[in-house]
Write a protein that holds these residues in place. Structure first.
Motif, PDB file in Angstrom:
ATOM      1  N   PHE A 136      18.179 -11.839  21.900  1.00  0.00           N
ATOM      2  CA  PHE A 136      18.154 -10.781  22.677  1.00  0.00           C
ATOM      3  C   PHE A 136      19.246  -9.935  21.917  1.00  0.00           C
ATOM      4  N   GLU A 137      20.349 -10.326  21.503  1.00  0.00           N
ATOM      5  CA  GLU A 137      21.262  -9.656  20.897  1.00  0.00           C
ATOM      6  C   GLU A 137      20.856  -9.101  19.652  1.00  0.00           C
ATOM      7  N   ALA A 138      20.222  -9.837  18.964  1.00  0.00           N
ATOM      8  CA  ALA A 138      19.745  -9.330  17.593  1.00  0.00           C
ATOM      9  C   ALA A 138      18.797  -8.273  17.762  1.00  0.00           C
ATOM     10  N   VAL A 139      17.949  -8.170  18.529  1.00  0.00           N
ATOM     11  CA  VAL A 139      17.011  -7.371  18.626  1.00  0.00           C
ATOM     12  C   VAL A 139      17.630  -6.165  19.518  1.00  0.00           C
ATOM     13  N   ARG A 140      18.595  -6.297  20.187  1.00  0.00           N
ATOM     14  CA  ARG A 140      19.335  -5.076  20.691  1.00  0.00           C
ATOM     15  C   ARG A 140      19.894  -4.397  19.508  1.00  0.00           C
ATOM     16  N   ARG A 184      18.817  -4.569  16.249  1.00  0.00           N
ATOM     17  CA  ARG A 184      18.129  -4.261  15.378  1.00  0.00           C
ATOM     18  C   ARG A 184      16.443  -4.844  15.644  1.00  0.00           C
ATOM     19  N   GLY A 185      15.789  -4.124  16.141  1.00  0.00           N
ATOM     20  CA  GLY A 185      14.417  -4.161  16.820  1.00  0.00           C
ATOM     21  C   GLY A 185      13.560  -5.032  16.108  1.00  0.00           C
ATOM     22  N   GLY A 186      13.676  -4.923  14.661  1.00  0.00           N
ATOM     23  CA  GLY A 186      12.937  -5.576  13.587  1.00  0.00           C
ATOM     24  C   GLY A 186      13.314  -7.024  13.453  1.00  0.00           C
ATOM     25  N   ALA A 187      14.243  -7.239  14.073  1.00  0.00           N
ATOM     26  CA  ALA A 187      14.866  -8.712  13.917  1.00  0.00           C
ATOM     27  C   ALA A 187      13.652  -9.630  14.956  1.00  0.00           C
ATOM     28  N   LEU A 188      13.022  -9.018  15.508  1.00  0.00           N
ATOM     29  CA  LEU A 188      12.102  -9.926  16.507  1.00  0.00           C
ATOM     30  C   LEU A 188      11.225 -10.783  15.595  1.00  0.00           C
ATOM     31  N   LYS A 189      11.082 -10.177  14.229  1.00  0.00           N
ATOM     32  CA  LYS A 189      10.280 -11.006  13.353  1.00  0.00           C
ATOM     33  C   LYS A 189      10.852 -12.405  13.049  1.00  0.00           C
ATOM     34  N   TYR A 190      11.802 -12.667  13.207  1.00  0.00           N
ATOM     35  CA  TYR A 190      12.612 -13.874  12.914  1.00  0.00           C
ATOM     36  C   TYR A 190      12.738 -14.724  13.967  1.00  0.00           C
ATOM     37  N   ALA A 191      12.198 -14.334  15.378  1.00  0.00           N
ATOM     38  CA  ALA A 191      12.198 -15.049  16.418  1.00  0.00           C
ATOM     39  C   ALA A 191      11.283 -16.137  16.618  1.00  0.00           C
ATOM     40  N   VAL A 192      11.493 -17.279  17.183  1.00  0.00           N
ATOM     41  CA  VAL A 192      10.235 -18.139  17.475  1.00  0.00           C
ATOM     42  C   VAL A 192       9.254 -17.591  18.265  1.00  0.00           C
ATOM     43  N   LYS A 193       7.941 -18.073  18.481  1.00  0.00           N
ATOM     44  CA  LYS A 193       6.901 -17.465  18.849  1.00  0.00           C
ATOM     45  C   LYS A 193       7.266 -17.423  20.477  1.00  0.00           C
ATOM     46  N   GLU A 194       7.884 -18.362  20.971  1.00  0.00           N
ATOM     47  CA  GLU A 194       8.129 -18.253  22.386  1.00  0.00           C
ATOM     48  C   GLU A 194       8.900 -17.000  22.868  1.00  0.00           C
ATOM     49  N   LEU A 195      10.002 -16.641  21.955  1.00  0.00           N
ATOM     50  CA  LEU A 195      10.353 -15.438  22.238  1.00  0.00           C
ATOM     51  C   LEU A 195       9.867 -13.985  21.842  1.00  0.00           C
ATOM     52  N   ARG A 196       8.952 -14.131  20.801  1.00  0.00           N
ATOM     53  CA  ARG A 196       8.101 -13.053  20.729  1.00  0.00           C
ATOM     54  C   ARG A 196       7.053 -13.035  21.743  1.00  0.00           C
ATOM     55  N   GLN A 197       6.985 -13.716  22.657  1.00  0.00           N
ATOM     56  CA  GLN A 197       5.878 -13.647  23.832  1.00  0.00           C
ATOM     57  C   GLN A 197       6.840 -13.382  25.032  1.00  0.00           C
ATOM     58  N   ASP A 198       8.128 -13.180  24.879  1.00  0.00           N
ATOM     59  CA  ASP A 198       8.936 -12.995  26.130  1.00  0.00           C
ATOM     60  C   ASP A 198       8.988 -11.400  26.388  1.00  0.00           C
ATOM     61  N   ARG A 199       8.458 -11.145  27.501  1.00  0.00           N
ATOM     62  CA  ARG A 199       8.359  -9.592  27.500  1.00  0.00           C
ATOM     63  C   ARG A 199       9.602  -8.890  27.481  1.00  0.00           C
ATOM     64  N   ASP A 200      10.776  -9.481  28.099  1.00  0.00           N
ATOM     65  CA  ASP A 200      11.955  -8.687  28.239  1.00  0.00           C
ATOM     66  C   ASP A 200      12.598  -8.718  26.853  1.00  0.00           C
ATOM     67  N   VAL A 201      12.538  -9.504  25.841  1.00  0.00           N
ATOM     68  CA  VAL A 201      12.876  -9.497  24.540  1.00  0.00           C
ATOM     69  C   VAL A 201      12.171  -8.612  23.664  1.00  0.00           C
TER      70      VAL A 201
END
Length: 89
Positions: free
Chosen positions: A41-45, A47-64
């Motif tokens: 969450f801090e990473a995407v806050r 730099r939004g593109g950091a979502l690319k490096y998150a695990v799938k579970e967090l790429r499906q977390d609506r808030d993240v």
């Protein structure tokens, strides 16, 4: 984190500080820390593109995903399909 030892890449406090300064540092954090919701969450806050490096579970977390998209709209492409199709995201 890019040039840090494996031990430092696994250190939660160091990783958290790194992603707060540069969200892209998430890519160099340990696999375990890329599963840590607070760190992602801090990473995407930062730099939004950091979502690319998150695990799938967090790429499906609506808030993240919402936070990532708020920071950079194009980050939506890294979200799971269900959220990419959600009009509210």
């Amino acid at each position: 984190l890019k040039f840090a030892s494996e031990k430092l890449r696994r250190d939660r406090d160091i990783a958290l500080d790194a992603v707060r300064r540069n969200g892209g540092a998430l890519q160099f954090a340990s696999e375990e820390l890329r599963q840590d919701r607070d760190i992602v969450f801090e990473a995407v806050r930062q730099r939004g593109g950091a979502l690319k490096y998150a695990v799938k579970e967090l790429r499906q977390d609506r808030d993240v995903v919402l936070e990532a998209v708020r920071q950079r709209g194009k980050a939506l492409k890294f979200a799971v399909k269900k959220l990419r199709q959600d009009r509210d995201v």
